[in-house]
Design an enzyme around this catalytic site. Sequence first.
Site, mmCIF file in Angstrom:
data_model
loop_
_atom_site.group_PDB
_atom_site.id
_atom_site.type_symbol
_atom_site.label_atom_id
_atom_site.label_comp_id
_atom_site.label_asym_id
_atom_site.label_seq_id
_atom_site.Cartn_x
_atom_site.Cartn_y
_atom_site.Cartn_z
ATOM 1 N N ARG A 180 0.401 -6.917 32.538
ATOM 2 C CA ARG A 180 0.242 -5.501 32.203
ATOM 3 C C ARG A 180 0.329 -5.320 30.688
ATOM 4 O O ARG A 180 1.356 -5.580 30.070
ATOM 5 C CB ARG A 180 1.324 -4.662 32.895
ATOM 6 N N ARG A 238 9.180 14.647 37.860
ATOM 7 C CA ARG A 238 9.383 14.074 36.521
ATOM 8 C C ARG A 238 9.871 15.121 35.524
ATOM 9 O O ARG A 238 10.254 14.770 34.410
ATOM 10 C CB ARG A 238 8.074 13.464 36.009
ATOM 11 N N LYS A 271 13.012 1.338 40.786
ATOM 12 C CA LYS A 271 12.865 2.387 41.813
ATOM 13 C C LYS A 271 11.874 1.992 42.898
ATOM 14 O O LYS A 271 12.149 2.119 44.094
ATOM 15 C CB LYS A 271 12.401 3.699 41.173
ATOM 16 N N ARG A 305 8.141 -8.298 32.913
ATOM 17 C CA ARG A 305 7.087 -7.879 33.838
ATOM 18 C C ARG A 305 5.723 -7.979 33.173
ATOM 19 O O ARG A 305 4.731 -8.362 33.799
ATOM 20 C CB ARG A 305 7.344 -6.442 34.310
ATOM 21 N N ARG A 317 7.735 5.108 26.137
ATOM 22 C CA ARG A 317 7.912 5.613 27.509
ATOM 23 C C ARG A 317 9.359 6.009 27.762
ATOM 24 O O ARG A 317 9.637 7.012 28.416
ATOM 25 C CB ARG A 317 7.460 4.552 28.517
#
Length: 376
Positions: free
Chosen positions: A315, A270, A196, A309, A326
């Site tokens: 991260r 959300r 996104k 990623r 998540r």
Amino acid sequence: MKDNIQLHDKTFDPYIDKETIAKAVSNLAKQIAEYAGNDRVVFIVVLKGSFIFAADLAKVYAKDAVFEFYRLKSYEGTQTSGNVKILVDIDADLIKGKKVVVLEDIVDTGNTLEIILSELSKKQPADLKIATLFFKPEAYKKDFPLDFVGMKIPNAFIVGYGLDYDELGRNLPEIYKIKKEKMIDFILFGPPGAGKGTQAKIIKDKLGLTYIATGDMFRNHIKNETPLGLKAKAFIQKGDLVPDEITIDMIKEIISDPEIKGLIFDGFPRTVKQAEFLDKLMAEKDLIIDALIALDVPENHLVERLLERGKTSGRSDDNEATIKHRLKQYHAKTEPVKDYYKKQGKYYEVNGVGSIEEVNQRLLDVISNIKLRDRT
């Protein structure tokens, strides 16, 4: 009133009729007369915009008064320049020791008015008040109060009744507001790892839209230590979610800008509750969400992308256990937002698998075929 008017390169729609304006002017005249008591007021007419307002107020003002004229320049095109120049001043003896009322056609940021008050105060009036026909609370940036207000209006550019767009439109007896170009306001939707943020930033640049990402928004407010940023920071430091009310207030600041042509929301809403909040807020600004565009990516692809990623960006939250948690949260709390917009006929789905360029072209194709909802 005419359906719309054309001034230079802009189109303006009808907004406030003559009768409403006349009533506001009459009410201001009565309020100022009560303030004047037995004293003679000196009206300072701020040129050029206030000349019609001042003339009509003079006709219905029931007491003796003196009218003096003051000229400044602050607007260039449809925006205040931020630089205010005094072009015509008045003699200090004309207002020294007297009750003075400044007549403004419109107050938005308050920058012009601040200069006027500063300069007139040096001339030692007995009292100094402000009367404005129109006031834009959303645009106002100053702390000093306005004593007499004809009517409050949204932060839109208006012409007529003395107000102009590059010198045209002053002679119109009614008020018209600028017609917003029809650009799309939409939500780019999808689970973590759908791409996104990447796609939203590309589309933003290609279409000239304003990008609203909650993470960026929070960081900007916190960095600048705004009142909203300090509130958000207190929740974030405790590991709590930022309350919807704070997020909505931040979004409200952004969409109040009349120069915005279109919006992309990323990361908000959300939840269905947030979607309801957003629809209400947009309606208050004469705006509407045109579409929710969802990037469809199979879950195994999402996990692969996020793990990769995590390796490249360092991260720590992009590990398999956290990713699955998540995604579970997304399915439980966020995915129902799809149904909310499906019921409104605003749901569109795009295949999110492929190169960045391929996915971007699919999104642009969908956007070009979306029928924009009516705006006022």
